[in-house]
Design an enzyme around this catalytic site. Structure first.
Site, mmCIF file in Angstrom:
data_model
loop_
_atom_site.group_PDB
_atom_site.id
_atom_site.type_symbol
_atom_site.label_atom_id
_atom_site.label_comp_id
_atom_site.label_asym_id
_atom_site.label_seq_id
_atom_site.Cartn_x
_atom_site.Cartn_y
_atom_site.Cartn_z
ATOM 1 N N GLU A 1 0.853 -1.199 0.000
ATOM 2 C CA GLU A 1 0.000 0.000 0.000
ATOM 3 C C GLU A 1 0.887 1.247 0.000
ATOM 4 O O GLU A 1 1.665 1.473 0.924
ATOM 5 C CB GLU A 1 -0.887 -0.044 1.250
ATOM 6 N N LYS A 2 0.736 2.067 -1.035
ATOM 7 C CA LYS A 2 1.664 3.185 -1.241
ATOM 8 C C LYS A 2 1.519 4.345 -0.269
ATOM 9 O O LYS A 2 2.363 5.246 -0.271
ATOM 10 C CB LYS A 2 1.534 3.695 -2.674
ATOM 11 N N HIS A 3 0.464 4.359 0.540
ATOM 12 C CA HIS A 3 0.267 5.485 1.460
ATOM 13 C C HIS A 3 0.895 5.287 2.834
ATOM 14 O O HIS A 3 0.820 6.190 3.676
ATOM 15 C CB HIS A 3 -1.228 5.746 1.652
ATOM 16 N N HIS B 1 4.060 6.706 -4.781
ATOM 17 C CA HIS B 1 2.851 7.525 -4.668
ATOM 18 C C HIS B 1 3.004 8.707 -5.617
ATOM 19 O O HIS B 1 4.086 9.276 -5.729
ATOM 20 C CB HIS B 1 2.672 8.024 -3.231
ATOM 21 N N HIS C 1 -2.819 15.640 -6.615
ATOM 22 C CA HIS C 1 -2.730 14.427 -5.782
ATOM 23 C C HIS C 1 -1.295 14.263 -5.277
ATOM 24 O O HIS C 1 -0.392 13.981 -6.063
ATOM 25 C CB HIS C 1 -3.154 13.205 -6.627
ATOM 26 N N CYS D 1 -2.352 12.225 2.650
ATOM 27 C CA CYS D 1 -2.548 12.390 1.209
ATOM 28 C C CYS D 1 -3.709 13.355 1.035
ATOM 29 O O CYS D 1 -4.728 13.222 1.715
ATOM 30 C CB CYS D 1 -2.863 11.037 0.560
ATOM 31 N N HIS E 1 -6.515 10.978 -0.265
ATOM 32 C CA HIS E 1 -6.717 9.659 0.351
ATOM 33 C C HIS E 1 -6.542 9.677 1.864
ATOM 34 O O HIS E 1 -6.356 8.618 2.489
ATOM 35 C CB HIS E 1 -5.776 8.620 -0.279
HETATM 36 FE FE LIG Z 1 -2.904 9.280 -2.474
#
Ligand SMILES: [Fe+3]
Ligand SMILES: [Fe+3]
Ligand SMILES: [Fe+3]
Ligand SMILES: [Fe+3]
Lengths: 132, 132, 132, 132
Positions: A16-18, A47, A53, A117, A120
């Site tokens: 998961e990139k976050h 990310h 974004h 983010c 997100h």
């Molecule tokens: Fe994001």
């Protein structure tokens, strides 16, 4: 009451990139001696960093073992994301979502990293600090 | 009008502990490639880090050559300074006034670093970024 | 050395939408008593608030008369600008570039307001605080 | 994993001085129209504001009803707490822990306020925003 705890997501940073990745630099952490910690996103999966974004900031908190309250260690804001008078993503600067900070602690405890983010929301991870 | 410019002090960092030292890590900066920059105080003469006297933050700005306006690159806050319920300088965490950040630029320009001491005000330094 | 002072623009807020307007609320400021100050942009000419173009923050500094250094009073960040997973300017929240803060001072001096537009850089204004 | 949610305390603001009090100003909130929100601590029981013990910041987040993620609305830092070169609590400026911000929302949701005391950690409260 709606609680902040419900707003933080967490996951495996390899999938998961976050998720903020917390890495201690150097060897064992010693009481009252400065050590370096790198906190970044996207170690495995990148990310985006665009005007629309991007990662706004990483914040660090330390909860000493046995203490009642946590302390904020730092707040590190990534401010440039390609904006310019020519429009989104035409600008000359992008700040990457990665920081190396230095701190010292007197006690073992838990280092919490949070990241925002802009679309997100809030993400978190933690690392237990033991003293060598 | 009283101007902000008059509030910033600057000096030789080898003689004055409040001046942010800007150090590029790695070789030549290339357009559109991430590079690392370390910004710190006290490389030659240490600045205190106590509950009553400490460095609050370092902020970075980038002024692209030929552009009219500057961009904020980042704001990096050092939040823990030994405070605790037992009183000043009894706490378990101190954040050091040093940061390594990463950014990319499309153009050459000037990187400005500013730092705030909670009792000695605003300090600044700058580094010209050329593209290799 | 390139100086921060050169990065701040200033102008008449009635003609230029980026200039922070400082307004004291209530009557005369008295030593050691809380007073309110509103700082905003766009009192006469509105500044955009979109994902690609917006005011990031307002920061306040106070320079006491006769003192050598200035103090930071506050930093007020406006974080939401219509971003969402659906794309720029489709999101559910916009934070306006206006703040009312409270402070107390022991001495007269100058209150400096600075604001950052993400594409039009740093702007400033100031107000002399006398004690009644 | 140790979670951030466990670091936030909450309580009745009439009995506990660390709880942020969220007050909407003006009448019903309308979709896409600016409204003012005051967030403060100590409405009933004052919190100290000294160099060694003070409120650092208030942050606001908005979780739209039915959305998966929350947005940060703002981060409002109170920077001056009586520090000076003469020592703790001899300085000329104190920033109070109170802020009035303005925002607009397109949907109903929950407004979360968090506050950081430098020695008593993170506190939170929330207010449901309905659209009139
Ligand atoms: Fe994001
Ligand atoms: Fe100093
Ligand atoms: Fe603008
Ligand atoms: Fe407290």
């Amino acid at each position: 009451m709606a609680e902040m705890g419900a707003l933080y997501a967490h996951d495996d940073w390899k999938k998961e990139k976050h998720v903020p990745v917390i890495e201690l630099e150097g060897g064992a952490v010693k009481a009252d001696e400065l050590f370096s910690v790198k906190v970044s996103l996207g170690k495995e999966i990148a990310h985006p960093n665009t005007t629309a974004h991007h990662i706004r900031w990483i914040q660090l908190f330390f909860k000493p073992e046995g203490d009642k309250f946590a302390y904020q260690v730092g707040s590190f804001e990534f401010a440039a994301h390609g904006e310019s008078v020519e429009g989104a993503d035409t600008g000359p600067v992008y700040t990457h979502h990665s920081i190396t900070a230095q701190l010292k602690v007197k006690k073992p405890g838990v280092l919490h990293a949070t990241a925002l983010c802009n679309i997100h929301g809030l993400w978190e991870s933690s690392l237990t600090i033991t003293l060598g």
